[in-house]
Design an enzyme around this catalytic site. Sequence first.
Site, short mmCIF file in Angstrom:
data_model
loop_
_atom_site.label_atom_id
_atom_site.label_comp_id
_atom_site.label_asym_id
_atom_site.label_seq_id
_atom_site.Cartn_x
_atom_site.Cartn_y
_atom_site.Cartn_z
N LYS A 107 0.75 -1.14 0.10
CA LYS A 107 0.11 0.15 0.09
C LYS A 107 0.85 1.26 -0.05
O LYS A 107 2.16 1.28 0.49
CB LYS A 107 -0.91 0.10 1.30
CG LYS A 107 -2.19 0.98 1.18
CD LYS A 107 -3.12 0.17 0.39
CE LYS A 107 -4.20 1.06 0.16
NZ LYS A 107 -5.42 0.29 -0.48
P1 NAD Z 1 -12.87 8.55 -2.57
O1 NAD Z 1 -11.67 9.47 -2.31
O2 NAD Z 1 -13.19 8.16 -4.02
O3 NAD Z 1 -14.16 8.49 -1.90
C1 NAD Z 1 -14.07 8.74 -0.49
C2 NAD Z 1 -15.40 9.45 -0.11
O4 NAD Z 1 -15.53 9.42 1.26
C3 NAD Z 1 -15.21 10.83 -0.58
O5 NAD Z 1 -16.72 11.14 -1.31
C4 NAD Z 1 -14.95 11.50 0.55
O6 NAD Z 1 -15.72 12.81 0.71
C5 NAD Z 1 -15.81 10.86 1.77
N1 NAD Z 1 -15.31 11.05 3.14
C6 NAD Z 1 -14.01 11.24 3.45
N2 NAD Z 1 -13.89 11.37 4.81
C7 NAD Z 1 -15.23 11.31 5.27
C8 NAD Z 1 -15.84 11.29 6.33
N3 NAD Z 1 -15.10 11.48 7.72
N4 NAD Z 1 -17.13 11.02 6.70
C9 NAD Z 1 -18.08 10.69 5.58
N5 NAD Z 1 -17.26 10.76 4.23
C10 NAD Z 1 -16.15 10.84 4.17
O7 NAD Z 1 -12.03 7.02 -2.07
P2 NAD Z 1 -12.47 5.37 -2.35
O8 NAD Z 1 -11.72 5.13 -3.51
O9 NAD Z 1 -14.01 5.30 -2.66
O10 NAD Z 1 -12.18 4.56 -1.47
C11 NAD Z 1 -13.18 4.66 -0.25
C12 NAD Z 1 -12.50 3.29 0.66
O11 NAD Z 1 -12.65 2.09 -0.08
C13 NAD Z 1 -11.22 3.53 1.34
O12 NAD Z 1 -11.24 2.80 2.70
C14 NAD Z 1 -10.35 2.51 0.37
O13 NAD Z 1 -9.43 2.12 0.94
C15 NAD Z 1 -11.46 1.57 -0.04
N6 NAD Z 1 -11.18 0.90 -1.34
C16 NAD Z 1 -10.99 1.73 -2.36
C17 NAD Z 1 -10.64 0.69 -3.53
C18 NAD Z 1 -10.89 1.45 -5.17
O14 NAD Z 1 -10.75 0.64 -5.82
N7 NAD Z 1 -10.87 2.80 -4.99
C19 NAD Z 1 -10.58 -0.54 -3.64
C20 NAD Z 1 -10.70 -1.24 -2.45
C21 NAD Z 1 -10.95 -0.27 -1.26
#
Ligand code: NAD
Length: 476
Positions: A107
């Site tokens: 990561k």
């Molecule tokens: P992203 O940046 O696209 O979206 C995150 C969202 O959460 C944003 O809309 C942000 O405004 C919101 N957010 C941030 N802090 C917040 C809070 N305190 N309360 C409420 N909302 C809040 O990120 P993502 O890629 O969607 O990732 C989200 C989660 O999914 C993370 O834990 C990431 O590790 C996990 N994840 C992502 C992927 C991927 O392919 N992008 C794959 C596996 C896991």
Amino acid sequence: MGQTKEPSFRQSVDLMFNRAVALMDLPPGLEEKIKVCNATYTVRFGVRLRGQIQTFTGYRSVHSEHMEPVKGGIRYSMGVNQDEVEALSALMTYKCALVEAPFGGAKGGLCIDPRQYDEHELEQITRRFAYELAKRDLIHPSQNVPAPDMGTGEREMAWIADQYARMNTTDINARACVTGKPLHGGGIAGRVEATGRGVQYALHEFFRHPEDIAQAGLQGTLDGKRVVVQGLGNVGYHAASFLAAEDGAKVIGIIERDGALVDEGGLDVEAVHNWISSHGGVTGYADATYVEDGAQVLEIDCDILIPAALEGVINLTNAANISANLIIEAANGPVTAGADEILRDKGVVIIPDLFANGGGVTVSYFEWVKNLSHIRFGRMQRRQEEARHQLVFDELDRLSSQTESDWRLSPDFKQNYLRGADELELVRSGLDDTMRAAYQSMREVWHGREDVGDLRVAAYLVAIGRVADSYRAKGL
Ligand code: NAD
């Protein structure tokens, strides 16, 4: 044994790991070897911005190299720190093993608030970060392959791929150095939606098993289920949008950084998403009730809670108040080890992160294979498949015209049957198959062993077992 103090994210993952290995019979020392994080590299670099040099701190953590390349996203957030990337890289090891993506776990993260910089500045910062990592082989098609995570997306992955290619001009596989790229920059159809789509497929598989549905105190199908989602970013938006539009679920709560929206009648996910894109948050959205303290909405009565933002949001302070029957961890680590224990005691079923958000790395795997094979999925077979279907269709058509009965092919059969699968359909099919198989492997352990009472420990048992097998095969 109740916990009173919250452990760090990495300690929380280790506690979950320990709970599983206590039920295994691993050879002496192997437990520790699997658990520890192999290496974490910290880079500090300067970029000249707005007339002065700004120094940034970034990390790339490699948890396990039992398979290479190692794989894991790059996160842009002010909360990034060594403990967090190490926790996330450990989760990647177990996740890859569970969804059978042939990678070790890694990561990365950069301590930055991306909203404070314009596109050109972000490109400069990203290219410099990529340079620091690539020159140490911490970005490399056969050793270390990043992907998007919180705060990053296709755009950043395209810059990283280009930076690597500039530094390795004769590497024919340069594009495989990172996944989650845009389609026209070496990406694959269906990667952007993949993690959210995987959450949907995970729920489809869960709802195929009446005993599992009953265990969560639910019944029926996804149709009409009341859903709350936290974080309408890449993962949360796609999951909520597919569940509402395709499965008839009702999204009654959306929690964002600046508050939450609630509507018992069901929110319009597309409209809220558009509002956030143009206004930067949910504040001011007119067609729902706004709740300033968004975290409170995690506790409202609902069938399915989807934390899809960040880690540690369900913790010792609020776990006892959670009213959802089923939690599906779209984010990594949203439930702390202490909260997990409280929720288990309450009978809440949790579909754990290492399975629930495994769709992202699964489609990243497909993208990496596509990059290495230098050909789009389906390009060779599609028309041949159509030609064979045409033969069957012509024969059925001939037979139906010869019979006296009113046996006729339905009007849209020809169009639907003839069409060969394109890349997006193949990707979705591979993802669906992966999510089903991974769920079944966890489920077998969950229901098959008396000493296993929840899906998380089952997931860890399957994953750690596979990593251990891989070490044994190497003779370690
Ligand atoms: P992203 O940046 O696209 O979206 C995150 C969202 O959460 C944003 O809309 C942000 O405004 C919101 N957010 C941030 N802090 C917040 C809070 N305190 N309360 C409420 N909302 C809040 O990120 P993502 O890629 O969607 O990732 C989200 C989660 O999914 C993370 O834990 C990431 O590790 C996990 N994840 C992502 C992927 C991927 O392919 N992008 C794959 C596996 C896991």
